[in-house]
Design a protein around this motif. Structure first.
Motif, PDB file in Angstrom:
ATOM      1  N   THR A 219      10.673  -3.526   9.538  1.00 47.16           N
ATOM      2  CA  THR A 219       9.891  -4.680   9.055  1.00 47.16           C
ATOM      3  C   THR A 219      10.815  -5.651   8.312  1.00 47.16           C
ATOM      4  O   THR A 219      10.730  -6.869   8.483  1.00 47.16           O
ATOM      5  CB  THR A 219       8.747  -4.203   8.120  1.00 47.16           C
ATOM      6  OG1 THR A 219       7.991  -3.228   8.815  1.00 47.16           O
ATOM      7  CG2 THR A 219       7.850  -5.338   7.695  1.00 47.16           C
TER       8      THR A 219
ATOM      9  N   ALA B 195       0.686  -5.837   3.880  1.00 48.02           N
ATOM     10  CA  ALA B 195       0.946  -4.550   4.543  1.00 48.02           C
ATOM     11  C   ALA B 195       0.642  -4.742   6.022  1.00 48.02           C
ATOM     12  O   ALA B 195       0.614  -5.886   6.511  1.00 48.02           O
ATOM     13  CB  ALA B 195       0.115  -3.443   3.909  1.00 48.02           C
TER      14      ALA B 195
ATOM     15  N   ARG C  92      -3.326  -1.897   9.435  1.00 45.08           N
ATOM     16  CA  ARG C  92      -4.051  -0.695   8.984  1.00 45.08           C
ATOM     17  C   ARG C  92      -4.686  -0.888   7.610  1.00 45.08           C
ATOM     18  O   ARG C  92      -5.668  -0.244   7.277  1.00 45.08           O
ATOM     19  CB  ARG C  92      -3.084   0.504   8.911  1.00 45.08           C
ATOM     20  CG  ARG C  92      -2.619   1.021  10.236  1.00 45.08           C
ATOM     21  CD  ARG C  92      -1.692   2.226  10.027  1.00 45.08           C
ATOM     22  NE  ARG C  92      -0.397   1.841   9.429  1.00 45.08           N
ATOM     23  CZ  ARG C  92       0.659   1.444  10.122  1.00 45.08           C
ATOM     24  NH1 ARG C  92       0.599   1.396  11.434  1.00 45.08           N
ATOM     25  NH2 ARG C  92       1.778   1.109   9.522  1.00 45.08           N
TER      26      ARG C  92
ATOM     27  N   THR D 274       0.818  -1.220   0.000  1.00 47.03           N
ATOM     28  CA  THR D 274       0.000   0.000   0.000  1.00 47.03           C
ATOM     29  C   THR D 274       0.852   1.270   0.000  1.00 47.03           C
ATOM     30  O   THR D 274       0.317   2.371  -0.104  1.00 47.03           O
ATOM     31  CB  THR D 274      -0.899   0.021   1.255  1.00 47.03           C
ATOM     32  OG1 THR D 274      -0.053  -0.207   2.387  1.00 47.03           O
ATOM     33  CG2 THR D 274      -1.969  -1.044   1.199  1.00 47.03           C
ATOM     34  N   GLY D 275       2.146   1.140   0.139  1.00 43.47           N
ATOM     35  CA  GLY D 275       3.028   2.311   0.225  1.00 43.47           C
ATOM     36  C   GLY D 275       3.333   2.896  -1.140  1.00 43.47           C
ATOM     37  O   GLY D 275       2.963   2.329  -2.179  1.00 43.47           O
ATOM     38  N   ALA D 276       4.020   4.046  -1.131  1.00 42.21           N
ATOM     39  CA  ALA D 276       4.343   4.733  -2.388  1.00 42.21           C
ATOM     40  C   ALA D 276       5.171   3.833  -3.303  1.00 42.21           C
ATOM     41  O   ALA D 276       4.893   3.706  -4.505  1.00 42.21           O
ATOM     42  CB  ALA D 276       5.090   6.025  -2.078  1.00 42.21           C
TER      43      ALA D 276
HETATM   44  P1  A2P Z   1       0.251   0.260   5.767  1.00 40.81           P
HETATM   45  O1  A2P Z   1      -0.250   1.052   4.598  1.00 40.81           O
HETATM   46  O2  A2P Z   1      -0.700  -0.810   6.170  1.00 40.81           O
HETATM   47  O3  A2P Z   1       0.723   1.126   6.904  1.00 40.81           O
HETATM   48  P2  A2P Z   1       5.316   4.318   2.729  1.00 40.81           P
HETATM   49  O4  A2P Z   1       6.783   4.111   2.492  1.00 40.81           O
HETATM   50  O5  A2P Z   1       4.622   4.930   1.547  1.00 40.81           O
HETATM   51  O6  A2P Z   1       5.046   5.047   4.011  1.00 40.81           O
HETATM   52  O7  A2P Z   1       4.690   2.861   2.893  1.00 40.81           O
HETATM   53  C1  A2P Z   1       5.125   1.917   3.848  1.00 40.81           C
HETATM   54  C2  A2P Z   1       4.520   0.563   3.543  1.00 40.81           C
HETATM   55  O8  A2P Z   1       4.982  -0.362   4.531  1.00 40.81           O
HETATM   56  C3  A2P Z   1       3.003   0.538   3.620  1.00 40.81           C
HETATM   57  O9  A2P Z   1       2.493  -0.396   2.695  1.00 40.81           O
HETATM   58  C4  A2P Z   1       2.769   0.053   5.052  1.00 40.81           C
HETATM   59  O10 A2P Z   1       1.528  -0.558   5.241  1.00 40.81           O
HETATM   60  C5  A2P Z   1       3.869  -0.972   5.148  1.00 40.81           C
HETATM   61  N1  A2P Z   1       4.189  -1.326   6.529  1.00 40.81           N
HETATM   62  C6  A2P Z   1       4.586  -0.508   7.523  1.00 40.81           C
HETATM   63  N2  A2P Z   1       4.769  -1.202   8.673  1.00 40.81           N
HETATM   64  C7  A2P Z   1       4.476  -2.497   8.394  1.00 40.81           C
HETATM   65  C8  A2P Z   1       4.469  -3.712   9.154  1.00 40.81           C
HETATM   66  N3  A2P Z   1       4.809  -3.735  10.424  1.00 40.81           N
HETATM   67  N4  A2P Z   1       4.104  -4.858   8.523  1.00 40.81           N
HETATM   68  C9  A2P Z   1       3.768  -4.839   7.215  1.00 40.81           C
HETATM   69  N5  A2P Z   1       3.746  -3.724   6.445  1.00 40.81           N
HETATM   70  C10 A2P Z   1       4.103  -2.568   7.026  1.00 40.81           C
END
Ligand code: A2P
Length: 340
Positions: free
Chosen positions: A79, A37, A40, A12-14
């Motif tokens: 992570t 992800a 959330r 879901t991140g950028a």
């Molecule tokens: P989520 O959208 O559920 O928070 P960005 O670099 O754009 O901030 O995105 C970070 C990505 O890493 C997102 O997809 C976020 O999911 C994911 N993420 C962050 N923490 C965790 C975690 N503990 N386990 C799995 N995915 C994670």
């Protein structure tokens, strides 16, 4: 090419979303795509090749359970530190976009245009370099191969998307705040991703400041360049700066070569280089800019090549690339392509 069970962690991140798009656009041989992800994102769905794929919560057992063969990680270093070794011991090959393992001796750090052969020594984890390192080395490698580069000085102008999806939102909110209320209102905006408002500003710190007073981002460029080029003696110094640009990192780069490389020679080398687009006619305003050339582009764009008049064998140039694609998602997918 045999089809693989592929996962995107941090989907879901950028960068994660760009990874999904890149797998589709490059027609990577995907047998099945799994998206992960945090809690959330439970219940969200993301599109891949016309179908909606549910985002699942990342758990330790998913790699074995789904027989994931290749996992592209972009969910931050903490992570990755926990889940990449679990994935690797489950038989998954991890391509990790975080900084967690980049400097580990048994983890290859790969830019496919520069050191593709290094993927061979992986033991389950391959690291994707820092975005600024990737675009700089794609542009410098053809010159390095012609005459070794002894010294690099780089100043970066980095887009906010490098700090994640929330940072893009923060810049957009600040721009609206300024348009509606002017400078004073913008100064009262409470940023969460950056120490100060980034709209109409530049901030000369990316990541934490280390004991040597360089930022961690700056030292990543130094150390990763040495590892990728297999040249521990190359001298590198950098200043990394965040600018109010949504996508596309730019870099002003000064290099010193062992023998003379004229700007004409550099242009010739770069016009034949894989992954590079030369845009160098400054009298006619032909040079790359992030708004035009750092959005949804695969190539590394180079312009403003000229002699460094302050030293003997010096060159200066301007390098622009899409930090989410070549700086992250595309480079990771290209590493995966080397594996299949
Ligand atoms: P989520 O959208 O559920 O928070 P960005 O670099 O754009 O901030 O995105 C970070 C990505 O890493 C997102 O997809 C976020 O999911 C994911 N993420 C962050 N923490 C965790 C975690 N503990 N386990 C799995 N995915 C994670």
């Amino acid at each position: 090419m045999s089809e693989k069970v592929v996962a995107v962690v941090g989907a879901t991140g950028a960068v994660g979303q760009e990874m999904i798009k890149t797998l589709e656009q490059r027609n990577f041989p995907v047998k099945e795509l799994r998206l992960f992800a945090s809690e959330r994102s439970e219940g969200k769905k993301l599109r891949f090749k016309g179908s909606e794929i549910p985002v699942e919560v990342l758990k330790e057992d998913v790699f074995k359970k789904y027989r994931i063969e290749i996992a592209l990680f972009s969910a931050g270093a903490s992570t990755s530190k926990v889940f990449s070794p679990i994935a690797a011991s489950s038989g998954t090959i991890v391509i990790d976009n975080s900084s967690a393992f980049r400097m580990d001796d048994d983890v290859p750090l790969v830019v496919p245009e520069v050191n593709p052969e290094d993927v061979k020594y992986h033991k389950g984890i391959i690291a994707n370099p820092n975005c600024s390192t990737i675009q700089m080395l794609v542009a410098l490698k053809p010159i390095y191969d012609y005459s070794r580069i002894k010294r690099i000085i780089v100043s970066t102008y980095q887009a906010v998307s490098g700090a994640g999806g929330m940072a893009i939102q923060e810049l957009e909110d600040e721009l609206k705040t300024y348009v509606n209320g002017g400078r004073e209102t913008l100064l009262n905006f409470k940023p969460s991703k950056f120490p100060y408002p980034i709209a109409l500003n530049v901030i000369p710190r990316i990541d934490i400041i280390l004991d040597n007073l360089y930022s961690k981002e700056e030292m990543k460029i130094v150390n990763e360049t040495r590892k990728i080029l297999h040249d521990p003696d190359i001298k590198v110094s950098s200043t990394t700066v965040r600018v109010p640009v949504i996508k596309g990192h730019s870099e002003a780069v000064w290099i010193e070569t062992e023998t003379k490389v004229t700007p004409e020679k550099a242009r010739e080398l770069l016009s034949n280089a894989k992954g590079v687009k030369l845009m160098d006619d400054p009298f006619n305003d032909v040079y790359p800019t992030p708004l035009l050339h750092g959005h949804d582009t695969d190539d590394v764009y180079v312009g403003r090549i000229r002699e460094d008049i302050s030293t003997e064998n010096g060159l200066v140039m301007w390098i622009v690339a899409d930090n989410l694609r070549k700086g992250a998602a595309l480079n990771a997918v290209q590493i995966a392509e080397l594996l299949v």
